[in-house]
Design an enzyme around this catalytic site. Structure first.
Site, PDB file in Angstrom:
ATOM      1  N   ASP A   1       4.080   0.537   1.170  1.00 29.96           N
ATOM      2  CA  ASP A   1       2.917   1.199   0.575  1.00 29.96           C
ATOM      3  C   ASP A   1       3.069   2.705   0.763  1.00 29.96           C
ATOM      4  OD1 ASP A   1       2.270  -1.543   0.843  1.00 29.96           O
ATOM      5  OD2 ASP A   1       0.140  -1.068   0.763  1.00 29.96           O
TER       6      ASP A   1
ATOM      7  N   TYR B   1      -3.079   4.061  -8.827  1.00 33.28           N
ATOM      8  CA  TYR B   1      -1.967   5.010  -8.779  1.00 33.28           C
ATOM      9  C   TYR B   1      -0.801   4.518  -9.623  1.00 33.28           C
ATOM     10  CZ  TYR B   1       0.280   1.900  -5.315  1.00 33.28           C
ATOM     11  OH  TYR B   1       0.856   0.818  -4.670  1.00 33.28           O
TER      12      TYR B   1
ATOM     13  N   ARG C   1      -2.531 -17.953  -5.871  1.00 30.78           N
ATOM     14  CA  ARG C   1      -2.920 -17.241  -4.661  1.00 30.78           C
ATOM     15  C   ARG C   1      -3.423 -15.861  -5.049  1.00 30.78           C
ATOM     16  NH1 ARG C   1      -0.030 -13.094  -0.838  1.00 30.78           N
ATOM     17  NH2 ARG C   1      -1.413 -13.198   0.943  1.00 30.78           N
TER      18      ARG C   1
ATOM     19  N   HIS D   1       8.802  -3.412  -0.875  1.00 30.84           N
ATOM     20  CA  HIS D   1       8.237  -2.079  -1.005  1.00 30.84           C
ATOM     21  C   HIS D   1       7.579  -1.660   0.306  1.00 30.84           C
ATOM     22  CE1 HIS D   1       4.770  -4.696  -1.612  1.00 30.84           C
ATOM     23  NE2 HIS D   1       3.997  -3.675  -1.268  1.00 30.84           N
TER      24      HIS D   1
ATOM     25  N   ASN E   1      -4.643  -8.702  -6.131  1.00 33.38           N
ATOM     26  CA  ASN E   1      -3.418  -9.241  -6.717  1.00 33.38           C
ATOM     27  C   ASN E   1      -3.624 -10.728  -6.955  1.00 33.38           C
ATOM     28  OD1 ASN E   1      -2.237  -6.753  -6.471  1.00 33.38           O
ATOM     29  ND2 ASN E   1      -0.865  -7.307  -4.804  1.00 33.38           N
TER      30      ASN E   1
ATOM     31  N   TYR F   1      -1.766 -14.067  -8.169  1.00 32.56           N
ATOM     32  CA  TYR F   1      -0.441 -14.646  -8.387  1.00 32.56           C
ATOM     33  C   TYR F   1      -0.549 -16.060  -8.939  1.00 32.56           C
ATOM     34  CZ  TYR F   1       1.102 -10.940  -5.171  1.00 32.56           C
ATOM     35  OH  TYR F   1       1.334  -9.737  -4.554  1.00 32.56           O
TER      36      TYR F   1
ATOM     37  N   HIS G   1       8.110  -4.846   2.847  1.00 37.52           N
ATOM     38  CA  HIS G   1       7.540  -6.188   2.823  1.00 37.52           C
ATOM     39  C   HIS G   1       7.459  -6.655   1.373  1.00 37.52           C
ATOM     40  CE1 HIS G   1       4.012  -3.437   2.599  1.00 37.52           C
ATOM     41  NE2 HIS G   1       3.527  -4.335   1.749  1.00 37.52           N
TER      42      HIS G   1
END
Length: 344
Positions: free
Chosen positions: A173, A106, A244, A171, A160, A162, A233
């Protein structure tokens, strides 16, 4: 972890928080989406932390051996992305953080033609790659067998990845895109998920969170209710001290808005882009990198957008918290603080 119950499928699938409370929020369309949370009842900060905890379940599910096997698969995804083997909208690169969308992708943040909550849209079918078989076999099936999610729930998987000092800003969701719960599984190293922070930039700084949730390697975190819908969060730079990765498993709403055929997208579903030059950092981890002020790509002057409008709307029901049109429809009451955030 509390086993999956039928309420997970129905209670929040309509985008409500299930508590019937109306909330007030001040929205500003700008490069940062700013929300002023007001609490008419004077609810103390510790009570809000308790509300957040009520919407979180956690369990260490995967053994170190299982984690290592999954982490090898994540490395394969990264290699495939750097070799240009995925469709264009599968891979989203940012400094110290790469995203890989599977099943559904998205638009968000700077990708939006019109900035602000509720403007996110799913890509057209086929614009991102399908969920890899190993995610189904090694991760999703395990969570189904443990009762975390029902079979057939997941149709969107995001990885994700990192690097030390990476982050994702505050943000929620998108409620008009994703049903609840939001499920994430962590790999490579321990970290933390923070709630109710405010980000500032140039250099990047993060305010004191309402709650810091430790997230261990191999653990599963499920967000629902207040924790998923009523507070932002984020992951702070100082909480990523080693590489990570997290696999986020979600279900898109059947009525989630999708880009139409006239929307500008640079490649067709069947096309593969020219191999992309690798942008992922291969530098050896610097133990001080997570605490050093830095300027993100998103903060460079050419990527900043002026404020274009301000909207104020009020509603006593959370059912229409997100309006799936061109305007932000609703604002909720919350704890008296400002949260400066971006939508992801």
């Amino acid at each position: 972890m509390t086993p999956h119950k039928d309420e997970y499928k129905n209670k929040f699938a309509d985008g409500t928080n299930g508590n019937g409370k109306g909330r007030k929020r001040k929205f500003r369309e700008s490069e940062d989406d700013e929300f002023e949370h007001s609490d008419d009842n004077g609810e103390p900060r510790e009570n809000e932390a308790r509300l957040v905890k009520s919407g979180i379940t956690q369990k260490t599910t995967f053994t170190p051996e299982e984690c290592a096997r999954i982490e090898e698969k994540i490395d394969e995804v990264v290699s495939n992305g750097e070799a240009g083997l995925y469709r264009e909208h599968t891979v989203d690169r940012a400094p110290l953080r790469n995203k890989y969308f599977f099943g559904e992708g998205y638009t968000y943040g700077a990708q939006l033609e019109k900035r602000g909550p509720g403007q996110e849209r799913l890509y057209r079918k086929g614009q991102v790659d399908e969920i890899p078989g190993w995610v189904q076999e090694l991760v999703i099936k395990r969570l189904v067998s443990d009762g975390v999610i029902p079979e057939g729930f997941v149709n969107s998987a995001v990885i994700n990845d990192y690097q030390p000092g990476g982050c994702i800003v505050s943000h929620v969701d998108p409620l008009h895109i994703f049903a609840r719960p939001i499920v994430s599984v962590s790999f490579f190293s321990d970290s933390a998920l923070c709630f109710g922070c405010r980000f500032q930039f140039k250099p990047i700084r993060v305010s004191e969170p309402v709650l810091v949730l430790p997230v261990r390697r191999g653990s599963v975190t499920v967000l629902n209710g207040y924790a998923a819908d009523d507070i932002t969060h984020c992951i702070r730079p100082q909480d990523i001290k080693e590489r990570r990765a997290v696999i986020i498993l979600r279900k898109t709403r059947p009525d989630a808005p999708r880009l139409d055929s006239d929307s500008p997208i640079s490649s067709s579903p069947t096309e593969r882009p020219i191999p992309l030059k690798a942008k992922r950092s291969h530098r050896r981890a610097d133990p001080d990198a997570a605490h050093r002020p830095r300027v993100l790509e998103m903060d460079k002057e050419e990527n900043r957008h002026p404020s274009v409008s301000r909207h104020r709307r009020h509603s006593n029901s959370s059912e229409n918290y997100w309006r799936r049109g061109q305007e932000y429809d609703k604002h909720r009451e919350s704890s008296g603080r400002k949260v400066k955030m971006r939508r992801h």
